[in-house]
Design an enzyme around this catalytic site. Sequence first.
Site, PDB file in Angstrom:
ATOM      1  CB  CYS A 180       4.290  -7.178   1.386  1.00  0.00           C
ATOM      2  SG  CYS A 180       5.658  -7.138   2.582  1.00  0.00           S
ATOM      3  NE  ARG A 232       2.234  -0.370  -2.922  1.00  0.00           N
ATOM      4  CZ  ARG A 232       3.146  -0.536  -1.966  1.00  0.00           C
ATOM      5  NH1 ARG A 232       2.766  -0.816  -0.720  1.00  0.00           N
ATOM      6  NH2 ARG A 232       4.435  -0.447  -2.239  1.00  0.00           N
TER       7      ARG A 232
END
Length: 279
Positions: free
Chosen positions: A234, A176
């Site tokens: 995050c 990611r």
Amino acid sequence: MSDFVSAAELNDLREQGAPVRVIDVRWRLDRPEAGHGDYLSGHIPGAVFASLDAELSTHGAPAEGRHPLPSTATLQAAARRWGVRAGDTVVAYDDSKGISAARAWWLLRQGGVDVRVLTGGIRAWRAAGFAVATDDVIPEPGDVVLDEIGRDALSIDEAAAFPASGVLLDVRAPERYRGDTEPLDPIAGHIPGARNLPTLRHLDAEGGILDRDTVLATFAEVGVNPGTPVAAYCGSGVTAAHTALILHEVGIDAKVFPGSWSQWSNTPGRPVATGDQPG
């Protein structure tokens, strides 16, 4: 003093009648609505279910991120619903290696509460042979008064500027961070200048924190040492709180960008870096 407690230590505190309020913060990204059902299937006796989505977050527009901070009033009302009284110690646990429990730790600590995370969560409790309950605990309301929260949180502009003066950690999975895939948000990649260090690198297979020297060496790989200004983000500000917990455990204070990638990627005009370098 450690911000973690073992199952045996928690059991001893309960048997001694210590002023401890246990909260069950089970939540998962792939099934956020299932936490309460998991709680009812077996929880630490006396534990109260705490909703990450409804009590440890608020709701807003996509440009605010998936889990915006609750107001201090909202968090205080939740803590009182959990039965927290002035002077209590709160122990938070989950079934995902402390990731969602750390969100409660991060918020309540800012509010002035003595709060810990149960190492290994409900799995460690069961493995130790301790009993579980299946009732829906509704305690007498507490009276705790929280300090104003938010001092350990970064705004989106502060997050953008942070790499110029410190280390901004992206604690998501490497794929990611690189932008190879993005299952949740509209754009793949990372905040320019951020360095990748997944929070699970600090844990063993059971969810326990690795030894101090190993953890410090892992942070040093990305330029984080005692005294380094550091912040974490995050996907939506949950896992980043866990990294803040790990940093605090080894003596390093950290900020968290609660909007995280979900806010950044939904805000027009924000630059995006891809690949395995900060950019």
